[in-house]
Design a protein around this motif. Structure first.
Motif, PDB file in Angstrom:
ATOM      1  N   MET A  90     -52.372 -13.439 -33.041  1.00  0.00           N
ATOM      2  CA  MET A  90     -52.445 -14.467 -32.013  1.00  0.00           C
ATOM      3  C   MET A  90     -51.020 -14.888 -31.677  1.00  0.00           C
ATOM      4  SD  MET A  90     -54.056 -16.306 -29.874  1.00  0.00           S
ATOM      5  CE  MET A  90     -55.770 -16.003 -30.339  1.00  0.00           C
ATOM      6  N   ALA A  91     -50.774 -15.226 -30.406  1.00  0.00           N
ATOM      7  CA  ALA A  91     -49.445 -15.644 -29.958  1.00  0.00           C
ATOM      8  C   ALA A  91     -49.523 -16.971 -29.209  1.00  0.00           C
ATOM      9  CB  ALA A  91     -48.828 -14.574 -29.067  1.00  0.00           C
ATOM     10  N   PHE A  92     -48.520 -17.799 -29.405  1.00  0.00           N
ATOM     11  CA  PHE A  92     -48.402 -19.079 -28.719  1.00  0.00           C
ATOM     12  C   PHE A  92     -46.970 -19.240 -28.209  1.00  0.00           C
ATOM     13  CE2 PHE A  92     -51.600 -19.772 -32.085  1.00  0.00           C
ATOM     14  CZ  PHE A  92     -52.687 -20.100 -31.290  1.00  0.00           C
ATOM     15  N   PRO A  93     -46.776 -19.929 -27.093  1.00  0.00           N
ATOM     16  CA  PRO A  93     -45.414 -20.126 -26.573  1.00  0.00           C
ATOM     17  C   PRO A  93     -44.603 -21.073 -27.445  1.00  0.00           C
ATOM     18  CG  PRO A  93     -47.014 -21.337 -25.249  1.00  0.00           C
ATOM     19  CD  PRO A  93     -47.802 -20.505 -26.204  1.00  0.00           C
ATOM     20  N   PHE A  94     -43.311 -20.849 -27.449  1.00  0.00           N
ATOM     21  CA  PHE A  94     -42.383 -21.692 -28.211  1.00  0.00           C
ATOM     22  C   PHE A  94     -41.019 -21.610 -27.548  1.00  0.00           C
ATOM     23  CE2 PHE A  94     -39.239 -21.532 -31.876  1.00  0.00           C
ATOM     24  CZ  PHE A  94     -39.083 -22.908 -31.955  1.00  0.00           C
ATOM     25  N   ASP A  95     -40.435 -22.762 -27.252  1.00  0.00           N
ATOM     26  CA  ASP A  95     -39.105 -22.833 -26.659  1.00  0.00           C
ATOM     27  C   ASP A  95     -38.175 -23.484 -27.676  1.00  0.00           C
ATOM     28  OD1 ASP A  95     -36.792 -23.249 -25.243  1.00  0.00           O
ATOM     29  OD2 ASP A  95     -37.692 -24.476 -23.669  1.00  0.00           O
ATOM     30  N   ALA A  96     -37.335 -22.677 -28.309  1.00  0.00           N
ATOM     31  CA  ALA A  96     -36.474 -23.182 -29.380  1.00  0.00           C
ATOM     32  C   ALA A  96     -35.422 -24.161 -28.883  1.00  0.00           C
ATOM     33  CB  ALA A  96     -35.800 -22.011 -30.091  1.00  0.00           C
ATOM     34  N   ASN A  97     -35.235 -24.252 -27.580  1.00  0.00           N
ATOM     35  CA  ASN A  97     -34.263 -25.188 -27.019  1.00  0.00           C
ATOM     36  C   ASN A  97     -34.900 -26.518 -26.626  1.00  0.00           C
ATOM     37  OD1 ASN A  97     -31.581 -25.783 -26.274  1.00  0.00           O
ATOM     38  ND2 ASN A  97     -31.917 -25.183 -24.161  1.00  0.00           N
ATOM     39  N   ASN A  98     -36.172 -26.682 -26.986  1.00  0.00           N
ATOM     40  CA  ASN A  98     -36.928 -27.897 -26.644  1.00  0.00           C
ATOM     41  C   ASN A  98     -37.326 -28.609 -27.937  1.00  0.00           C
ATOM     42  OD1 ASN A  98     -39.108 -29.693 -26.133  1.00  0.00           O
ATOM     43  ND2 ASN A  98     -39.646 -28.581 -24.266  1.00  0.00           N
ATOM     44  N   ASP A  99     -36.913 -29.849 -28.097  1.00  0.00           N
ATOM     45  CA  ASP A  99     -37.141 -30.597 -29.337  1.00  0.00           C
ATOM     46  C   ASP A  99     -38.611 -30.661 -29.741  1.00  0.00           C
ATOM     47  OD1 ASP A  99     -34.480 -31.079 -29.663  1.00  0.00           O
ATOM     48  OD2 ASP A  99     -34.524 -33.147 -28.956  1.00  0.00           O
TER      49      ASP A  99
END
Length: 252
Positions: free
Chosen positions: A56-65
């Motif tokens: 399973m995959a979910f979005p993640f933005d490492a530049n967003n707290d």
């Protein structure tokens, strides 16, 4: 045998994809993050399912707290629904990008981006994941050969990776009572689309890298994933708090 699960950040391509596939081939179910390319994420899910494991995959933005907490909530909610438990076994902090700029030209925005992506997000994503990490679990953080040798233009990136190596040793010390190990993989120059794909596409740079690498070539994504899978195996249970460079002998 109890089914084990790994959470990997940034596994829709490159090193993370190969880590996910190597773990899946070892019988591990995979939850991974991707930044924005939903199509690539779905392709990796199908590849993992083709070897018989769940994915399973979910979005993640490492530049967003806030994104780290959102990702862990989605991952653990999914595990609760699938397994009746939100717990998992392996955390691999791989997501990242690079900035190439000399110290004299690096902007505060670029510096902050590297700090957010490679240091702050790893610290707090790990913190939020810890309550769900099974006793005897493993944490693997991704550093870089650039913490051992210095190449102009990579100072901000390399500084954050140096911080990750320190963080990993502290994890090993603090989590020892839970029998959780923490180690660092430090890849050398790898031919992916990292840093605009220069290690893959720039023939002049590739020749230089090959010349300073004992094994005589640029690394490929497939050279790294197996080491991560090994560190998640029973054979690696006594390795803890270590930095393992996977560079083919670059600048030895």
């Amino acid at each position: 045998m109890t089914q084990k699960t790994a959470i990997i950040t940034g596994a829709s391509r490159g090193l993370g994809r190969d880590m996910a596939l190597n773990l899946a081939k070892d019988g591990v179910n995979i939850i991974f993050s991707y930044h924005s390319n939903d199509k690539k994420a779905k392709e990796v899910i199908l590849e993992i399912e083709s070897v018989g494991q769940k994915a399973m995959a979910f979005p993640f933005d490492a530049n967003n707290d806030k994104s780290a907490q959102e990702f862990i909530i989605k991952a653990t909610d999914y595990l609760e629904q699938e397994n009746g438990s939100a717990n998992f076994d392996f955390l691999i902090n791989n997501a990242g990008t690079g900035v190439f700029n000399l110290i004299s030209d690096t902007t505060e925005e670029q510096f902050n981006e590297m700090m957010n992506i490679h240091l702050k997000s790893v610290y707090f994503l790990t913190q939020k994941a810890l309550p769900y990490l099974n006793r005897g679990g493993r944490i693997i953080n991704i550093s870089s050969g650039l913490t051992r040798f210095s190449l102009p233009g990579m100072s901000a990136y390399a500084m954050m990776k140096g911080g990750i190596e320190v963080f990993t040793r502290y994890l090993a010390k603090e989590l020892g009572e839970h029998k959780i190990t923490a180690n660092v993989i430090a890849p050398g120059a790898i031919a992916t689309d990292f840093a605009e794909g220069s290690n893959r596409d720039n023939e002049e740079k590739r020749a230089i890298i090959a010349n300073i690498t004992a094994l005589g070539r640029v690394g490929e994504a497939e050279d790294v994933g197996g080491t991560v899978a090994f560190l998640c195996s029973d054979k690696a249970g006594w390795i803890n708090g270590q930095r393992i460079e996977v560079s083919g002998g670059m600048l030895v």
